[in-house]
Scaffold this active site. Structure first.
Site, PDB file in Angstrom:
ATOM      1  N   CYS A 428      37.477 140.081 -48.713  1.00  0.00           N
ATOM      2  CA  CYS A 428      38.396 140.272 -47.583  1.00  0.00           C
ATOM      3  C   CYS A 428      39.825 139.807 -47.842  1.00  0.00           C
ATOM      4  O   CYS A 428      40.758 140.536 -47.493  1.00  0.00           O
ATOM      5  CB  CYS A 428      37.840 139.693 -46.286  1.00  0.00           C
ATOM      6  SG  CYS A 428      36.715 138.335 -46.456  1.00  0.00           S
ATOM      7  N   GLN A 475      29.231 143.875 -53.452  1.00  0.00           N
ATOM      8  CA  GLN A 475      29.075 144.306 -52.065  1.00  0.00           C
ATOM      9  C   GLN A 475      29.653 145.703 -51.905  1.00  0.00           C
ATOM     10  O   GLN A 475      30.696 146.007 -52.480  1.00  0.00           O
ATOM     11  CB  GLN A 475      29.838 143.368 -51.127  1.00  0.00           C
ATOM     12  CG  GLN A 475      29.353 141.942 -51.146  1.00  0.00           C
ATOM     13  CD  GLN A 475      30.240 141.041 -50.298  1.00  0.00           C
ATOM     14  OE1 GLN A 475      31.463 141.102 -50.387  1.00  0.00           O
ATOM     15  NE2 GLN A 475      29.620 140.215 -49.477  1.00  0.00           N
ATOM     16  N   ASP A 477      31.540 146.840 -49.829  1.00  0.00           N
ATOM     17  CA  ASP A 477      32.317 146.157 -48.799  1.00  0.00           C
ATOM     18  C   ASP A 477      33.393 147.076 -48.224  1.00  0.00           C
ATOM     19  O   ASP A 477      33.861 147.996 -48.885  1.00  0.00           O
ATOM     20  CB  ASP A 477      33.002 144.952 -49.436  1.00  0.00           C
ATOM     21  CG  ASP A 477      33.202 143.816 -48.459  1.00  0.00           C
ATOM     22  OD1 ASP A 477      32.881 143.994 -47.273  1.00  0.00           O
ATOM     23  OD2 ASP A 477      33.677 142.753 -48.888  1.00  0.00           O
ATOM     24  N   HIS A 479      36.736 146.630 -45.097  1.00  0.00           N
ATOM     25  CA  HIS A 479      37.354 145.885 -43.998  1.00  0.00           C
ATOM     26  C   HIS A 479      38.137 146.848 -43.130  1.00  0.00           C
ATOM     27  O   HIS A 479      38.932 147.630 -43.632  1.00  0.00           O
ATOM     28  CB  HIS A 479      38.217 144.759 -44.555  1.00  0.00           C
ATOM     29  CG  HIS A 479      37.378 143.741 -45.256  1.00  0.00           C
ATOM     30  ND1 HIS A 479      37.140 143.793 -46.604  1.00  0.00           N
ATOM     31  CD2 HIS A 479      36.640 142.708 -44.775  1.00  0.00           C
ATOM     32  CE1 HIS A 479      36.309 142.807 -46.919  1.00  0.00           C
ATOM     33  NE2 HIS A 479      35.995 142.141 -45.838  1.00  0.00           N
ATOM     34  N   LYS A 562      27.962 138.229 -36.192  1.00  0.00           N
ATOM     35  CA  LYS A 562      27.615 139.388 -37.015  1.00  0.00           C
ATOM     36  C   LYS A 562      26.291 140.005 -36.585  1.00  0.00           C
ATOM     37  O   LYS A 562      25.474 139.362 -35.921  1.00  0.00           O
ATOM     38  CB  LYS A 562      27.557 138.992 -38.484  1.00  0.00           C
ATOM     39  CG  LYS A 562      26.632 137.820 -38.751  1.00  0.00           C
ATOM     40  CD  LYS A 562      26.663 137.460 -40.232  1.00  0.00           C
ATOM     41  CE  LYS A 562      25.662 136.393 -40.549  1.00  0.00           C
ATOM     42  NZ  LYS A 562      25.160 136.413 -41.893  1.00  0.00           N
ATOM     43  N   HIS A 608      34.258 143.299 -40.785  1.00  0.00           N
ATOM     44  CA  HIS A 608      33.725 143.264 -42.150  1.00  0.00           C
ATOM     45  C   HIS A 608      32.389 143.988 -42.087  1.00  0.00           C
ATOM     46  O   HIS A 608      31.605 143.712 -41.186  1.00  0.00           O
ATOM     47  CB  HIS A 608      33.438 141.850 -42.637  1.00  0.00           C
ATOM     48  CG  HIS A 608      34.544 140.861 -42.465  1.00  0.00           C
ATOM     49  ND1 HIS A 608      34.999 140.085 -43.493  1.00  0.00           N
ATOM     50  CD2 HIS A 608      35.279 140.497 -41.390  1.00  0.00           C
ATOM     51  CE1 HIS A 608      35.952 139.282 -43.054  1.00  0.00           C
ATOM     52  NE2 HIS A 608      36.143 139.499 -41.783  1.00  0.00           N
TER      53      HIS A 608
END
Length: 739
Positions: A428, A475, A477, A479, A562, A608
């Site tokens: 992040c 990940q 991932d 954002h 989360k 996230h």
RNA sequence: GCUAGCGUAGCUCAACGGUAGAGCACUGGUUUUGUAAACCAGCGGUUGUGGGUUCGAUUCCCACCGCUAGCUCCA
């Protein structure tokens, strides 16, 4: 006089003081013999307890066919095990002994440690107790009397438990079985003879009351059933499950390896495993493109300063690889700074600190010997002074500081000027820098930055496990930077994406957990208002989708709540895969903004999210899910061409290249083995299709297909077979058993 | 990190206070084969690493490394 109604709708009135056992006897002798416990108004209770006065109790009698009865059996068997241990290991202290989903345990502190080789004699003693079929007798004592009773029995842990928690109750219940008395809420079996089969499974350490700063007890794991047949079936099932273990299959099928030389917890993806991962990544990339994500790339290390700002470095210090400083004194000073900044600590925190210092391998001379808090701080300060002297670091601010806080500040100022890096623990902060690189307008939002980002965390040695708990992982991932009124629609879209990913892979056996902050804890950053908003949004979105979920306090990230998608591995351990997290805090810490329609500066909110979670963990779970037999679209080797004899090798090579040109992952086994041997190898490698070619196929321009699992699809033209495989590729077809 | 257990050939396992053996895999050869193992031969190990005890250690003891189960932790 209690009136009871039974599940079949009938009702009965019983004399005052009657028990559920009396009720059972009234219905029939066989029921009375088979009864294990009763469910009275939804609560499982002993058969022998007098029924409460009151009109219309709903009663269900439990027999060995009810799952609740199995739980009662196991809890009672825990008592039997504890009794056996007390006989064989006099002076043992008992802690807790609850039933579990697949068995039970009892935490015990024994003067002579119990070993696995003691299991047979403990089991032998348990068999004696079960054979005696003594009843479990419940009795109650007012709390003060209860305390002196357990004290008289020498059960110090139980006394501690009464003093710490149970003292708030007026009275406490006990169960007696022969010479054995245990403080216990119950309920229990009518008598020990109801235990049909049991087995001690394993021995492990467990902290008293789950607190790592308290003494460690020995936990005896065991299981019990009503019949030997059930136990055998359970053990068989365990054995079968072990064959799915991704660590075993990963090795067998050459999917990944772990080399102690490369580092434990560092996954080395072998070509076959890497191929599967690549297909998974490609699948997700397509979905992200469709959903308006922008792919980005960021490096594997970042400046320490960035992780100080994000909070990751100070917060997760002991779970990270050590920081990389240029200055040779900086690492040691950094740790001293960390200790000094903490200041005077209470007892519990000091325990944590000692633990942390030992984990970080920081030796502060005189620290362990110091009795007082001040002594520990002085020891740390002496070390700092020595370090400064040895390395000729001149730090006037430190010299001039009046107190420990001032010295900690001075050290921090110096450290912040040192060049230092951290192996990336999170993506992040890097993505945030990309957001900040360009002025953002409300028209640009949501900004969705996605990356398969590799991160590194220094997990404790005892935590490492195959691909599911590792020290370096990637990940999937992303954002999302959104305006407050975009939050819920973006959350929704992301939960749906996670669901799509799981469904595409046939992973349907998962649970949804909303992680909330633990009330009253100070491990979270940010304002209560933000937290309340964030938690409410998550719950609202999950509810709007009609999903089943559990809300669990203390499961939030330090920066926000989360939603986790949790699956189980082959031995029943739970792992978090996909996750969607809401975060008001990092945008504040990094001072993120966008220009609103009002031409004023506003703060975005971050989401996230990672549908796979970690590619390593997901792969591990996927291997177990498919037991290594990947569906055609994921299989690293989709087709293997087998020749009946080497005479047909030229034809086989032709088939192989036609398939390969059609985009199919194919190999050919052209060796001198008989076809039976080749089939066996292909089956063991879990190749979805084996294409056998011999004289008949050469004549017909065909292949004869054997499907994984043994089904004979017969002979078909090569083109038809190609179309079939291509169809499964584009359709991401799953085998019937895993849809 | 803690508790307990384990570590022998690439893999699965055997043996043992007197310097290790099998099957598979691998290499060479014979066989040319129709749906879960053709046959023969060969190669392969300082028994995780380092100390100690012993005439002698792979075996017993200690430390380290790694693995397994559980606990604690998990951004």
């Amino acid at each position: 006089m209690p009136t009871v109604s039974l599940p079949d709708g009938s009702s009965k009135t019983l004399p005052a003081g009657s028990s559920a056992m009396d009720l059972a006897e009234g219905i029939g002798k066989r029921l009375a013999q088979a009864a294990i416990a009763a469910v009275i108004d939804g609560k499982v209770t002993d058969l022998t307890l007098p029924l409460p006065e009151g009109a219309d109790l709903k009663i269900k009698l439990l027999t060995d066919r009810d799952p609740e009865a199995l739980e009662v059996l196991r809890h009672s068997c825990a008592h039997i095990m504890a009794r056996a241990v007390l006989r064989l290991f006099p002076g043992s202290q008992l802690a807790f002994g609850p039933a579990l989903e697949n068995g039970f345990y009892y935490d015990i502190e024994s003067p002579t440690p119990i070993r696995e080789e003691d299991f047979p004699r403990i089991e032998e003693e348990m068999r004696k107790i079960i054979k005696a079929s003594e009843p479990f007798e419940r009795f109650e004592r007012v709390t003060a009397e209860a305390r002196s009773l357990v004290e008289g029995m020498g059960q110090k842990l139980k006394v501690e438990h009464i003093d710490e928690e149970l003292c708030r109750q007026d009275s406490l219940s006990f169960y007696r079985q022969g010479e054995f008395i245990d403080l216990c809420r119950g309920p229990h079996l009518p008598h020990a003879g109801k235990v049909g089969a049991f087995k001690l499974m394993s021995l492990a350490g467990a902290y008293w009351k789950g607190d790592s700063s308290r003494q460690q007890l020995q936990r005896l794991y065991a299981t019990a059933f009503f019949s030997q047949k059930d136990l055998d079936a359970y053990l068989k099932q365990l054995e079968e499950a072990k064959k799915r273990d991704h660590r075993l299959l990963g090795k067998q099928l050459h999917l990944f390896t772990i080399s102690p030389l490369a580092g434990s917890g560092m996954i080395l993806w072998m070509p076959r495993g890497a191929l599967i991962r690549g297909i998974l990544e490609q699948f997700l990339r397509e979905e992200l493109t469709r959903r308006g994500y922008s792919p980005v790339y960021t490096p594997h290390v970042g400046k320490l300063e960035m992780y100080r700002t994000s909070g990751h470095f100070p917060y997760y210090r002991d779970a990270q690889f050590p920081p990389l400083y240029q200055h040779p004194a900086a690492s040691a000073l950094d740790l001293c700074q960390y200790r000094l900044q903490a200041g005077v600590l209470d007892e519990a925190r000091e325990r944590d600190m000692v633990l942390f210092l030992s984990q970080a391998c920081l030796v502060i001379p005189g620290y362990a010997e110091a009795v007082t808090q001040e002594g520990r701080i002085q020891a740390t300060e002496r070390l700092v002074e020595e370090l400064l002297k040895i390395h000729s670091v001149d730090m006037p601010e430190y010299r001039q500081a009046k107190d420990t806080a001032g010295r900690a500040k001075a050290l921090l100022n110096w450290l912040e000027q040192q060049e230092g890096y951290l192996l990336k623990p999170m993506n992040c902060p890097h993505h945030i820098q990309i957001y900040k690189a360009v002025p953002r307008s409300y028209r640009d939002l949501p900004v969705r930055l996605a990356e398969f980002g590799t991160v590194y965390r220094f997990e404790q040695t005892g935590e490492l496990s195959g691909m599911t708990r590792v020290r370096g992982f990637t990940q999937d991932d992303a954002h999302l930077f959104v305006t407050p009124d975009q939050i819920e629609s973006e959350l929704l879209a992301n939960i749906e994406l996670v669901q799509l990913v799981l469904k595409t892979l046939g992973l349907t056996d998962y649970r949804v957990r909303i992680g909330l902050r633990a009330k009253g804890s100070d491990k979270y950053v940010g304002s209560d208002d933000d937290w309340n908003n964030a938690e409410a949004s998550l719950i609202r979105v999950v509810k709007s989708l009609g999903m089943e979920y559990t809300a669990e306090e203390g499961e939030a990230a330090f920066y926000g709540p989360k939603i986790d998608f949790v699956v189980r591995d082959c031995i029943g351990r739970e792992w978090q895969l996909g996750t969607v997290q809401l975060d008001y805090n990092l945008p504040k810490r990094f001072d993120l903004e966008y220009t609103g329609a009002d031409n004023k500066s506003h703060r975005p909110v971050m989401i996230h999210r990672a549908p796979f979670g970690s590619m390593e963990r997901f792969m591990g779970i996927l291997i177990e899910h498919f037991a290594g037999a990947f569906p055609v679209w994921l299989a690293p080797e989709q087709v293997r061409v087998l020749t009946v004899s080497e005479k047909f090798n030229d034809y086989a090579k032709g088939v192989e290249s036609r398939l390969r040109e059609a985009g199919i992952r194919v190999t050919a086994d052209l060796g001198p083995d008989k076809v039976g041997a080749k089939v066996r190898l292909g089956a063991m490698d879990k190749v979805p299709y084996l294409a056998v070619v011999g004289d008949k196929e050469v004549q017909a321009g065909a292949v004869t297909i054997r499907e994984r699992g043994g089904a004979d699809l017969g002979s078909m033209p090569v083109e038809a077979f190609i179309a079939r495989v291509q169809g499964e590729n584009t359709g991401r077809t799953l085998p019937k058993s895993s849809t």
